[in-house]
Scaffold this active site. Sequence first.
Site, PDB file in Angstrom:
ATOM      1  N   ASP A 155       6.200   3.074  -4.134  1.00 42.36           N
ATOM      2  CA  ASP A 155       7.161   3.548  -3.141  1.00 42.36           C
ATOM      3  C   ASP A 155       8.509   2.862  -3.234  1.00 42.36           C
ATOM      4  O   ASP A 155       9.462   3.277  -2.584  1.00 42.36           O
ATOM      5  CB  ASP A 155       6.595   3.340  -1.730  1.00 42.36           C
ATOM      6  N   HIS A 157       0.213  -4.545  -2.586  1.00 40.50           N
ATOM      7  CA  HIS A 157      -0.796  -3.505  -2.716  1.00 40.50           C
ATOM      8  C   HIS A 157      -2.179  -4.127  -2.568  1.00 40.50           C
ATOM      9  O   HIS A 157      -2.391  -5.258  -3.004  1.00 40.50           O
ATOM     10  CB  HIS A 157      -0.694  -2.806  -4.088  1.00 40.50           C
TER      11      HIS A 157
HETATM   12  N1  CMC Z   1       5.967  -8.331   2.699  1.00 36.49           N
HETATM   13  C1  CMC Z   1       5.688  -9.599   3.098  1.00 36.49           C
HETATM   14  N2  CMC Z   1       4.450 -10.123   3.110  1.00 36.49           N
HETATM   15  C2  CMC Z   1       3.438  -9.342   2.720  1.00 36.49           C
HETATM   16  C3  CMC Z   1       3.641  -8.015   2.282  1.00 36.49           C
HETATM   17  C4  CMC Z   1       4.969  -7.528   2.289  1.00 36.49           C
HETATM   18  N3  CMC Z   1       5.212  -6.270   1.889  1.00 36.49           N
HETATM   19  N4  CMC Z   1       2.464  -7.471   1.946  1.00 36.49           N
HETATM   20  C5  CMC Z   1       1.547  -8.406   2.159  1.00 36.49           C
HETATM   21  N5  CMC Z   1       2.126  -9.539   2.622  1.00 36.49           N
HETATM   22  C6  CMC Z   1       1.451 -10.826   2.912  1.00 36.49           C
HETATM   23  C7  CMC Z   1       0.709 -10.739   4.245  1.00 36.49           C
HETATM   24  O1  CMC Z   1       1.511 -11.199   5.300  1.00 36.49           O
HETATM   25  C8  CMC Z   1      -0.477 -11.632   3.978  1.00 36.49           C
HETATM   26  O2  CMC Z   1      -0.058 -12.977   4.124  1.00 36.49           O
HETATM   27  P1  CMC Z   1      -1.100 -14.098   4.670  1.00 36.49           P
HETATM   28  O3  CMC Z   1      -2.214 -14.131   3.667  1.00 36.49           O
HETATM   29  O4  CMC Z   1      -0.285 -15.326   4.705  1.00 36.49           O
HETATM   30  O5  CMC Z   1      -1.545 -13.614   6.017  1.00 36.49           O
HETATM   31  C9  CMC Z   1      -0.779 -11.422   2.494  1.00 36.49           C
HETATM   32  O6  CMC Z   1       0.461 -10.991   1.907  1.00 36.49           O
HETATM   33  C10 CMC Z   1      -1.859 -10.366   2.250  1.00 36.49           C
HETATM   34  O7  CMC Z   1      -1.489  -9.199   2.961  1.00 36.49           O
HETATM   35  P2  CMC Z   1      -2.557  -8.204   3.599  1.00 36.49           P
HETATM   36  O8  CMC Z   1      -1.885  -7.407   4.667  1.00 36.49           O
HETATM   37  O9  CMC Z   1      -3.811  -8.937   3.957  1.00 36.49           O
HETATM   38  O10 CMC Z   1      -2.864  -7.295   2.324  1.00 36.49           O
HETATM   39  P3  CMC Z   1      -3.478  -5.847   2.343  1.00 36.49           P
HETATM   40  O11 CMC Z   1      -4.157  -5.669   1.041  1.00 36.49           O
HETATM   41  O12 CMC Z   1      -4.300  -5.641   3.586  1.00 36.49           O
HETATM   42  O13 CMC Z   1      -2.202  -4.894   2.491  1.00 36.49           O
HETATM   43  C11 CMC Z   1      -0.393  -3.449   2.004  1.00 36.49           C
HETATM   44  C12 CMC Z   1      -1.665  -4.131   1.447  1.00 36.49           C
HETATM   45  C13 CMC Z   1       0.105  -2.441   0.967  1.00 36.49           C
HETATM   46  C14 CMC Z   1      -0.741  -2.659   3.287  1.00 36.49           C
HETATM   47  C15 CMC Z   1       0.676  -4.527   2.311  1.00 36.49           C
HETATM   48  O14 CMC Z   1       1.028  -5.199   1.120  1.00 36.49           O
HETATM   49  C16 CMC Z   1       1.919  -3.929   2.979  1.00 36.49           C
HETATM   50  O15 CMC Z   1       1.957  -3.789   4.198  1.00 36.49           O
HETATM   51  N6  CMC Z   1       2.975  -3.565   2.154  1.00 36.49           N
HETATM   52  C17 CMC Z   1       4.164  -2.925   2.699  1.00 36.49           C
HETATM   53  C18 CMC Z   1       3.894  -1.442   2.901  1.00 36.49           C
HETATM   54  C19 CMC Z   1       3.843  -0.678   1.582  1.00 36.49           C
HETATM   55  O16 CMC Z   1       4.714  -0.815   0.733  1.00 36.49           O
HETATM   56  N7  CMC Z   1       2.815   0.195   1.457  1.00 36.49           N
HETATM   57  C20 CMC Z   1       2.674   1.069   0.284  1.00 36.49           C
HETATM   58  C21 CMC Z   1       1.448   0.766  -0.512  1.00 36.49           C
HETATM   59  S1  CMC Z   1       1.436   1.611  -2.117  1.00 36.49           S
HETATM   60  C22 CMC Z   1       1.408   3.299  -1.729  1.00 36.49           C
HETATM   61  C23 CMC Z   1       0.242   3.712  -0.889  1.00 36.49           C
HETATM   62  O17 CMC Z   1      -0.869   3.235  -1.069  1.00 36.49           O
HETATM   63  O18 CMC Z   1       0.420   4.579  -0.047  1.00 36.49           O
END
Ligand code: CMC
Length: 431
Positions: free
Chosen positions: A366, A308
Site C-alpha cells: 500500500d 506486515h
Molecule cells: N508503524 C509503527 N509501528 C508499527 C507499525 C507501523 N506501521 N506496524 C507495527 N508496528 C509496531 C507495533 O507498535 C508493535 O510494537 P510493539 O511490539 O513494541 O508493541 C510491533 O510493531 C508489532 O506490531 P503488531 O501490531 O503486533 O503487528 P501485526 O502483525 O499485528 O500488524 C499490521 C500488522 C499490518 C496491521 C501493522 O504493521 C500495521 O498496522 N501497519 C500499518 C497499516 C498498514 O499499512 N496495513 C497494510 C497491510 S498490507 C496490505 C493488506 O494486508 O491489506
Amino acid sequence: MTDKNKTATLHMDGKTVELPILSPTVGPDVLDVRKLYAEGGVFTYDPGYTSTASCDSTITFIDGDKGELLHRGYPIDQLAEKSHYLEVCYLLLYGELPTAVELEDFETRIIRHTMLHEQMQYFFRGFRRDAHPMAIMVGVVGAMSAFYHDSTDIQDPWQREVASIRLIAKMPTIAAWAFKYHTGQPFVYPRNDLDYASNFLRMCFAVPAEEYEVNPILSRAMDRIFTLHADHEQNASTSTVRLASSSGANPFACIAAGIACLWGPAHGGANQACLEMLKEIGTPDRIPEFIARAKDKNDPFRLMGFGHRVYKNFDPRATVMKQSADEVLDLLGIEDNPVLQVAKELEKQALEDPYFADKKLFPNVDFYSGIILEAMGFPTSMFTPIFALSRTVGWVSQWKEQLADPQHKIGRPRQLYLGSARRDYMDIENR
Ligand code: CMC
C-alpha cells in the site's frame, strides 16, 4: 500430509496427548490440534491467529522471511512482469496456467458477464451522493444475491462456477459505477472489445459527451495493480469470506463480507490512509516528527503502508509497485511529485531507523499504490474499492477451494472466558 514419524507430545495434569505434525509442501510444519479438546480437555489460545493455520490450501504461499509470494508456485514478480491479470485469475481459480485456447475461452466467459442487471442501477441511486464507494460496494455486491438466483446454490458446482465468473466480471463495473455515482457523472456501460483493465479505466473516466482513448501504458499499470493484489493467502478479508461461507451462505453475501473486512485501515483501507498520511506530512522536513510519533508508545499513530503480519524482510509486491510508480509518473510527465518525494524520503529515513529495523517493519504494497492511483486520476476514496476489485478472484478461489473440500465444516472458534462465573439474578430494588 501427516509425517508418520513426526508427533508432538503434550503432558498436562497427568494426561498425555500425542499431536500429529503435518508437513506442508513448503513452509514450517503445522501442529494438528484438532483432537486436543476431545483428548486433552483444553483449547488453544491464539487471538489474532498469529500461530494458527485455519485451513489447508493449495493456492498461495508466502515466505515472510524471504519476502516471497507464490501463486500456485509461480513468483509474483514473474507474474507481474510476464503475465496479466486475467491469466493470473485463471491460475488462481483452476490451479494451472491456461493454454491459449483455455485463456481465450475464459476471457470470453468473463467478457460475457460484465454487464449488471439494469435494475441494479436503482441500488446505486438509493445511496447518498457522498457515500464512500466501499459502502456502495458492500451493499451492491450483497444485493447481487437478490438478482442472480440461478447462481446461489452452493451445492451445485455449475452454479458455483457461474457465480465465480459473475463476481470477477461484474466487480469492475460495480467499482466504476460506485465512482461515477459518487462524482455525479452518468454510468458508463462496459465495452467487451476492451481488455479487463482498459474497460475499467474507460468505465471510470469516459463521459458520454466525448470519445475516451485508453492509454495502453496506464492500462498496463492498472492491470499490474490488479495482479499484485489478486490473492494473499489467509489474510483477514479472505478468512472472513471463508468463515462466512462455512455456514453455507451464498457467494455474493460471502464476498460482501470480505469487502466489509477489507475496508479497515489495518488492511485494504491502508492505501487510502497512507496517501492521506503522505499529504499530511507534506514536506520532507516534517518526516522526523511523524517517525517520532510512530515510535511513541503513547501515540496511536502508525506509519501507514509500513509493516506486515507475515512479511518480515520486504513485501515483494511493494518492490514492483515502486517501479510502476516511477514509470507512471514518468509517462504522465509528473516530475518532482511532492508526495512521491515525501514517500521516498520517509522510506529511507524509516529503514535507517533502528525502531523499524528491529521490529522488521518495511514498506508494504500500500505504500506506493496510492501514488500511482492518484496520478491516474483516482480520488483516495477509490483506492480500497480497486483493492477489493482485484482481490475478488482471490476470495472466490479460496471460497471454491473450501466448498470443494469434503471435510469442511462451520468455523466456530472457542474463547478464554474471563467474565463472571454463574451468579443468581438480583431484583432491581436489591441492587
Ligand atoms: N508503524 C509503527 N509501528 C508499527 C507499525 C507501523 N506501521 N506496524 C507495527 N508496528 C509496531 C507495533 O507498535 C508493535 O510494537 P510493539 O511490539 O513494541 O508493541 C510491533 O510493531 C508489532 O506490531 P503488531 O501490531 O503486533 O503487528 P501485526 O502483525 O499485528 O500488524 C499490521 C500488522 C499490518 C496491521 C501493522 O504493521 C500495521 O498496522 N501497519 C500499518 C497499516 C498498514 O499499512 N496495513 C497494510 C497491510 S498490507 C496490505 C493488506 O494486508 O491489506
